[in-house]
Scaffold this active site. Sequence first.
Site, PDB file in Angstrom:
ATOM      1  N   SER A  90       0.924 -11.018 -15.258  1.00  0.00           N
ATOM      2  CA  SER A  90       1.971 -10.637 -14.304  1.00  0.00           C
ATOM      3  C   SER A  90       3.327 -10.408 -14.940  1.00  0.00           C
ATOM      4  CB  SER A  90       2.109 -11.723 -13.243  1.00  0.00           C
ATOM      5  OG  SER A  90       2.373 -12.947 -13.873  1.00  0.00           O
ATOM      6  N   THR A 192       5.753 -13.530 -10.866  1.00  0.00           N
ATOM      7  CA  THR A 192       7.001 -13.284 -11.595  1.00  0.00           C
ATOM      8  C   THR A 192       7.369 -14.586 -12.273  1.00  0.00           C
ATOM      9  OG1 THR A 192       7.910 -11.617 -10.098  1.00  0.00           O
ATOM     10  CG2 THR A 192       9.504 -13.034 -11.174  1.00  0.00           C
ATOM     11  N   THR A 210       9.085  -9.585 -14.709  1.00  0.00           N
ATOM     12  CA  THR A 210       7.818  -9.341 -14.004  1.00  0.00           C
ATOM     13  C   THR A 210       7.238  -7.969 -14.358  1.00  0.00           C
ATOM     14  OG1 THR A 210       6.793  -9.358 -11.795  1.00  0.00           O
ATOM     15  CG2 THR A 210       8.893  -8.241 -11.969  1.00  0.00           C
ATOM     16  N   ARG A 220       7.357   2.362  -8.322  1.00  0.00           N
ATOM     17  CA  ARG A 220       7.810   1.285  -7.425  1.00  0.00           C
ATOM     18  C   ARG A 220       8.587   0.223  -8.224  1.00  0.00           C
ATOM     19  NH1 ARG A 220       7.278  -4.525  -7.075  1.00  0.00           N
ATOM     20  NH2 ARG A 220       7.411  -5.105  -4.902  1.00  0.00           N
ATOM     21  N   VAL A 221       9.696  -0.205  -7.652  1.00  0.00           N
ATOM     22  CA  VAL A 221      10.479  -1.302  -8.219  1.00  0.00           C
ATOM     23  C   VAL A 221      10.665  -2.339  -7.116  1.00  0.00           C
ATOM     24  CG1 VAL A 221      12.742  -1.959  -9.135  1.00  0.00           C
ATOM     25  CG2 VAL A 221      11.669   0.174  -9.892  1.00  0.00           C
ATOM     26  N   GLY A 222      10.533  -3.608  -7.469  1.00  0.00           N
ATOM     27  CA  GLY A 222      10.669  -4.673  -6.471  1.00  0.00           C
ATOM     28  C   GLY A 222      12.036  -5.324  -6.509  1.00  0.00           C
ATOM     29  N   ASP A 223      12.046  -6.580  -6.152  1.00  0.00           N
ATOM     30  CA  ASP A 223      13.304  -7.333  -6.085  1.00  0.00           C
ATOM     31  C   ASP A 223      13.750  -7.886  -7.424  1.00  0.00           C
ATOM     32  OD1 ASP A 223      10.946  -8.999  -5.995  1.00  0.00           O
ATOM     33  OD2 ASP A 223      12.311 -10.694  -5.765  1.00  0.00           O
ATOM     34  N   THR A 243      10.213 -15.091  -5.925  1.00  0.00           N
ATOM     35  CA  THR A 243       8.956 -14.473  -6.318  1.00  0.00           C
ATOM     36  C   THR A 243       8.247 -14.036  -5.041  1.00  0.00           C
ATOM     37  OG1 THR A 243       6.899 -14.728  -7.581  1.00  0.00           O
ATOM     38  CG2 THR A 243       7.637 -16.635  -6.333  1.00  0.00           C
ATOM     39  N   GLY A 244       7.297 -13.137  -5.183  1.00  0.00           N
ATOM     40  CA  GLY A 244       6.548 -12.681  -4.014  1.00  0.00           C
ATOM     41  C   GLY A 244       6.809 -11.219  -3.727  1.00  0.00           C
ATOM     42  N   GLY A 246       8.436  -8.243  -3.197  1.00  0.00           N
ATOM     43  CA  GLY A 246       9.826  -7.885  -3.439  1.00  0.00           C
ATOM     44  C   GLY A 246      10.477  -7.125  -2.304  1.00  0.00           C
TER      45      GLY A 246
HETATM   46  N1  ASP Z   1       8.762 -10.070  -6.782  1.00  0.00           N
HETATM   47  C1  ASP Z   1       7.937  -9.268  -7.641  1.00  0.00           C
HETATM   48  C2  ASP Z   1       7.966  -7.854  -7.154  1.00  0.00           C
HETATM   49  O1  ASP Z   1       7.954  -7.619  -5.964  1.00  0.00           O
HETATM   50  C3  ASP Z   1       6.540  -9.720  -7.748  1.00  0.00           C
HETATM   51  C4  ASP Z   1       6.309 -11.191  -7.755  1.00  0.00           C
HETATM   52  O2  ASP Z   1       7.185 -11.995  -7.799  1.00  0.00           O
HETATM   53  O3  ASP Z   1       5.191 -11.593  -7.689  1.00  0.00           O
HETATM   54  O4  ASP Z   1       7.935  -6.982  -7.973  1.00  0.00           O
END
Ligand code: ASP
Length: 333
Positions: A90, A192, A210, A220-223, A243-244, A246
């Site tokens: 990850s 993450t 991450t 795609r870009v997350g948080d 985490t999680g 995003g």
């Molecule tokens: N937060 C991260 C994202 O959305 C992924 C993760 O934390 O598992 O890219």
Amino acid sequence: MKRRNFLKNASLTGVGLAVGSSLASCAENASEDKKAIANTSKASLPLVIANWHVIDATAKAMEVLQAGGTALDAVEQGCKVEEANEKGQSVGKGGLPDRDGNVTLDACIMDKHGNCGSVVYLKDIKHAVSVARKVMEDTPHVMLAGEGAKQFAIEQGFEPEDLLTEASKEAWEKWKIEAKYKPIINIENHDTIGMLAIDKNGDISGACTTSGLAYKMAGRVGDSPIIGSGLFVDNEIGACVATGLGEEVVKTVGSFLVVELMRQGKSPQEACEEAISRIVNKPNNDYKNFQVGYIAVNKQGETGFYSIHQWFSMTKFQDGVNEQIQSDYFNKE
Ligand code: ASP
């Protein structure tokens, strides 16, 4: 093994690791350290927390802090341990790719002055967190993306390499057949490394790195690289890392929210719980099908963490004890 699976399978009492003597007692000899301890009546310093089960990473960060390093050095070095760990799918090398088979990394870092740096959609460079630090320290910018971020990293001496390992390639090929090339959101498909540290002077820094959601749409870009969403540090108040999923963190500017709630007087635990409730209480929210977790620390060294689902944990290294702690969580049905 995925960090969340480790938690499902392990006896939590067995994963703690006591290391060395009390850090507080080491610190008492120096007058500067006495001042730091006086400023933090509730906890001994230094301390490190990270999301998930990453005791090697927190051990590295604590080694840096015990040697007199800054919180900034500690979080960078700690995150690098997981970025180099090919078995963790990850983060960094070995991270699961997007649906087209590209491993793309997002990372950010923030220091005690509120300076920050971030990289998004970085390919072929495993230590994304260190590139983010270079962006912060060696450019007038906060964020570099894609090819520009990669070129910058190479100019700074980072070695390009293929980040897609055989194991991750196999997992992607299996996914392509089973999921029919459709990006899916669920509570398993991500992870993450987010890390927060307070050094012996009482200064706070944080970092986050991450490969994002596994099998995400290309681009795609997350948080995680978004300052205020994936990470926020305010050296006067405290810090938070997420985490999680995003997308849900971005919609509530989650890490900034947690720090602002602490500014208003909430404990880190209360602030994390309130930030999760902002997500789950949205109308038509589908929270049963995704995960978000926050960890936070305040200036006094108190920590808190909370998640939507039960498969979340925090690793904490303080007072010579490096241990994984299971999170309390919202969705208890
Ligand atoms: N937060 C991260 C994202 O959305 C992924 C993760 O934390 O598992 O890219």
